[in-house]
Structure formats: structure tokens, C-alpha cells
Design a protein around this motif. Structure first.
Motif, PDB file in Angstrom:
ATOM      1  N   UNK A  26       0.765  -1.132   0.057  1.00  0.00           N
ATOM      2  CA  UNK A  26      -0.036   0.124   0.177  1.00  0.00           C
ATOM      3  C   UNK A  26       0.886   1.351   0.059  1.00  0.00           C
ATOM      4  N   UNK A  27       1.899   1.005   0.908  1.00  0.00           N
ATOM      5  CA  UNK A  27       2.723   2.573   1.058  1.00  0.00           C
ATOM      6  C   UNK A  27       3.437   2.628  -0.491  1.00  0.00           C
ATOM      7  N   UNK A  31       3.154   6.036  -2.931  1.00  0.00           N
ATOM      8  CA  UNK A  31       4.092   7.003  -3.302  1.00  0.00           C
ATOM      9  C   UNK A  31       3.957   6.996  -4.709  1.00  0.00           C
ATOM     10  N   UNK A  32       3.709   6.070  -5.375  1.00  0.00           N
ATOM     11  CA  UNK A  32       3.586   6.000  -6.859  1.00  0.00           C
ATOM     12  C   UNK A  32       2.516   7.137  -7.415  1.00  0.00           C
ATOM     13  N   UNK A  33       1.342   6.762  -6.617  1.00  0.00           N
ATOM     14  CA  UNK A  33       0.264   7.874  -6.876  1.00  0.00           C
ATOM     15  C   UNK A  33       0.648   9.192  -6.694  1.00  0.00           C
ATOM     16  N   UNK A  34       1.291   9.352  -5.601  1.00  0.00           N
ATOM     17  CA  UNK A  34       1.846  10.747  -5.131  1.00  0.00           C
ATOM     18  C   UNK A  34       2.604  11.447  -6.135  1.00  0.00           C
ATOM     19  N   UNK A  43       5.265  14.082   0.460  1.00  0.00           N
ATOM     20  CA  UNK A  43       4.758  12.623   0.878  1.00  0.00           C
ATOM     21  C   UNK A  43       4.708  12.203   2.406  1.00  0.00           C
ATOM     22  N   UNK A  44       3.690  11.640   3.023  1.00  0.00           N
ATOM     23  CA  UNK A  44       3.795  11.148   4.406  1.00  0.00           C
ATOM     24  C   UNK A  44       4.801  10.155   4.428  1.00  0.00           C
ATOM     25  N   UNK A  45       5.475  10.144   5.432  1.00  0.00           N
ATOM     26  CA  UNK A  45       6.361   8.905   6.074  1.00  0.00           C
ATOM     27  C   UNK A  45       5.619   7.737   6.090  1.00  0.00           C
ATOM     28  N   UNK A  46       6.132   6.648   6.045  1.00  0.00           N
ATOM     29  CA  UNK A  46       5.708   5.278   6.417  1.00  0.00           C
ATOM     30  C   UNK A  46       4.973   5.227   7.503  1.00  0.00           C
TER      31      UNK A  46
END
Length: 66
Positions: A26-27, A31-34, A43-46
Motif C-alpha cells: 500500500x505504501x 508513493x507511486x500515486x503521489x 509525501x507522508x512518511x511510512x
């Protein structure tokens, strides 16, 4: 040797499938979408991502088993 190579390929495919089913990827998808959408915010951190995801799931339960 060819049988081992095929078996390793099958195991990699099963591993990728299970990670998708369990949400472990999911993460990476986030990131790909972001990146693809050109979002201007960092981007948010994990840790932030998983906290946000679980908070949203708790606030809006869908088809979870538990």
C-alpha cells in the motif's frame, strides 16, 4: 536448473500476490500515486501513512472481518 528457475519465479509471483492481498504494498502504491499526480505537499512518511490508513479504516469500516 531450469526447474529451479521456474520455481523461483512462481514463488516471487506468489509473494507479490500475497503482499497485494495483505496490503503490504500500500505504501509503495501511495508513493507511486503521489509522484504521478504531481502533488505539491511532501509525501507522508511510512509511519504517517499507516497511522492515516488505520485511522480511516477505523472511522469508516467497510468489509473487514474483525
Amino acid at each position: 536448473m531450469d526447474v529451479l528457475r521456474r520455481a523461483a519465479g512462481v514463488l516471487r509471483s506468489v509473494n507479490r500476490y500475497l503482499k497485494g492481498v495483505l496490503g503490504e504494498d500500500s505504501y509503495a502504491k501511495y508513493l507511486d500515486h503521489h509522484r504521478a499526480t504531481g502533488c505539491q505537499v511532501p509525501a507522508m512518511t511510512v509511519k504517517e501513512f499507516w497511522r492515516d490508513k488505520t485511522d480511516r479504516q477505523d472511522a469508516h469500516p467497510e468489509g473487514r472481518c474483525c
